[in-house]
Design a protein around this motif. Structure first.
Motif, PDB file in Angstrom:
ATOM      1  N   ILE A 155      70.211  -2.097  51.655  1.00  0.00           N
ATOM      2  CA  ILE A 155      68.892  -1.769  51.093  1.00  0.00           C
ATOM      3  C   ILE A 155      67.906  -2.893  51.375  1.00  0.00           C
ATOM      4  O   ILE A 155      66.768  -2.656  51.787  1.00  0.00           O
ATOM      5  CB  ILE A 155      69.003  -1.485  49.583  1.00  0.00           C
ATOM      6  CG1 ILE A 155      69.759  -0.179  49.346  1.00  0.00           C
ATOM      7  CG2 ILE A 155      67.617  -1.434  48.935  1.00  0.00           C
ATOM      8  CD1 ILE A 155      70.091   0.095  47.901  1.00  0.00           C
ATOM      9  N   ARG A 156      68.342  -4.142  51.189  1.00  0.00           N
ATOM     10  CA  ARG A 156      67.459  -5.288  51.474  1.00  0.00           C
ATOM     11  C   ARG A 156      67.077  -5.328  52.943  1.00  0.00           C
ATOM     12  O   ARG A 156      65.917  -5.584  53.285  1.00  0.00           O
ATOM     13  CB  ARG A 156      68.138  -6.594  51.064  1.00  0.00           C
ATOM     14  CG  ARG A 156      68.094  -6.866  49.585  1.00  0.00           C
ATOM     15  CD  ARG A 156      68.519  -8.274  49.251  1.00  0.00           C
ATOM     16  NE  ARG A 156      69.865  -8.585  49.685  1.00  0.00           N
ATOM     17  CZ  ARG A 156      70.963  -8.320  48.991  1.00  0.00           C
ATOM     18  NH1 ARG A 156      70.866  -7.740  47.813  1.00  0.00           N
ATOM     19  NH2 ARG A 156      72.149  -8.634  49.451  1.00  0.00           N
ATOM     20  N   ASN A 157      68.043  -5.071  53.846  1.00  0.00           N
ATOM     21  CA  ASN A 157      67.730  -5.061  55.282  1.00  0.00           C
ATOM     22  C   ASN A 157      66.747  -3.948  55.617  1.00  0.00           C
ATOM     23  O   ASN A 157      65.853  -4.133  56.440  1.00  0.00           O
ATOM     24  CB  ASN A 157      68.999  -4.896  56.113  1.00  0.00           C
ATOM     25  CG  ASN A 157      69.848  -6.146  56.119  1.00  0.00           C
ATOM     26  OD1 ASN A 157      69.356  -7.233  55.852  1.00  0.00           O
ATOM     27  ND2 ASN A 157      71.128  -5.980  56.407  1.00  0.00           N
ATOM     28  N   GLY A 158      66.915  -2.792  54.994  1.00  0.00           N
ATOM     29  CA  GLY A 158      66.009  -1.672  55.235  1.00  0.00           C
ATOM     30  C   GLY A 158      64.592  -1.948  54.766  1.00  0.00           C
ATOM     31  O   GLY A 158      63.623  -1.449  55.332  1.00  0.00           O
ATOM     32  N   LEU A 159      64.455  -2.756  53.718  1.00  0.00           N
ATOM     33  CA  LEU A 159      63.132  -3.107  53.206  1.00  0.00           C
ATOM     34  C   LEU A 159      62.533  -4.315  53.919  1.00  0.00           C
ATOM     35  O   LEU A 159      61.388  -4.670  53.676  1.00  0.00           O
ATOM     36  CB  LEU A 159      63.214  -3.402  51.704  1.00  0.00           C
ATOM     37  CG  LEU A 159      63.562  -2.223  50.813  1.00  0.00           C
ATOM     38  CD1 LEU A 159      63.775  -2.696  49.382  1.00  0.00           C
ATOM     39  CD2 LEU A 159      62.467  -1.176  50.873  1.00  0.00           C
ATOM     40  N   GLY A 160      63.318  -4.966  54.775  1.00  0.00           N
ATOM     41  CA  GLY A 160      62.835  -6.134  55.493  1.00  0.00           C
ATOM     42  C   GLY A 160      62.868  -7.413  54.685  1.00  0.00           C
ATOM     43  O   GLY A 160      62.205  -8.396  55.025  1.00  0.00           O
ATOM     44  N   VAL A 161      63.652  -7.433  53.616  1.00  0.00           N
ATOM     45  CA  VAL A 161      63.786  -8.634  52.777  1.00  0.00           C
ATOM     46  C   VAL A 161      64.870  -9.509  53.396  1.00  0.00           C
ATOM     47  O   VAL A 161      65.928  -9.009  53.768  1.00  0.00           O
ATOM     48  CB  VAL A 161      64.154  -8.234  51.336  1.00  0.00           C
ATOM     49  CG1 VAL A 161      64.371  -9.454  50.471  1.00  0.00           C
ATOM     50  CG2 VAL A 161      63.088  -7.328  50.748  1.00  0.00           C
ATOM     51  N   PRO A 162      64.644 -10.820  53.497  1.00  0.00           N
ATOM     52  CA  PRO A 162      65.673 -11.681  54.094  1.00  0.00           C
ATOM     53  C   PRO A 162      66.944 -11.704  53.242  1.00  0.00           C
ATOM     54  O   PRO A 162      66.889 -11.489  52.028  1.00  0.00           O
ATOM     55  CB  PRO A 162      65.016 -13.065  54.153  1.00  0.00           C
ATOM     56  CG  PRO A 162      63.882 -13.003  53.193  1.00  0.00           C
ATOM     57  CD  PRO A 162      63.460 -11.575  53.108  1.00  0.00           C
TER      58      PRO A 162
END
Length: 98
Positions: A85-92
């Protein structure tokens, strides 16, 4: 009903039991809440605790049922889902060295 195999090959079609338990607890909580305080007023704290426990139990069983339905049975699966989910949102990625 759809049989959904989990990540480790086990059958996770028993999710409907969790949904049934959650629904039963939610209905019992609503009925108890609507009935209100009747009888001895000294029992009101106990009755409030029982109703709150029914709502908390309904939330817990519905969360467990959803996790079971989606094939998440280990903490590692949940961590992987969060990372996706974090990768999909572009969060490191999170720093896990602390």
């Amino acid at each position: 009903m759809v049989d959904r195999p989990s990540r480790d090959g086990r059958d996770s079609s028993g999710y409907w039991l969790w949904a049934l338990a959650s629904s039963t607890q939610l209905v019992a909580g609503v009925v108890s809440y609507r009935r209100g305080c009747s009888g001895d007023s000294r029992l009101m704290p106990f009755k409030a605790f029982v109703v709150a426990s029914l709502f908390v139990g309904a939330g817990a069983t519905s969360a467990a049922g959803l996790l079971n339905f989606f094939g998440i049975q280990k903490v590692e699966h949940l961590k992987e889902l969060g990372a996706n989910i974090r990768n999909g949102l572009g969060v490191p990625p999170r720093d896990t060295t602390r």
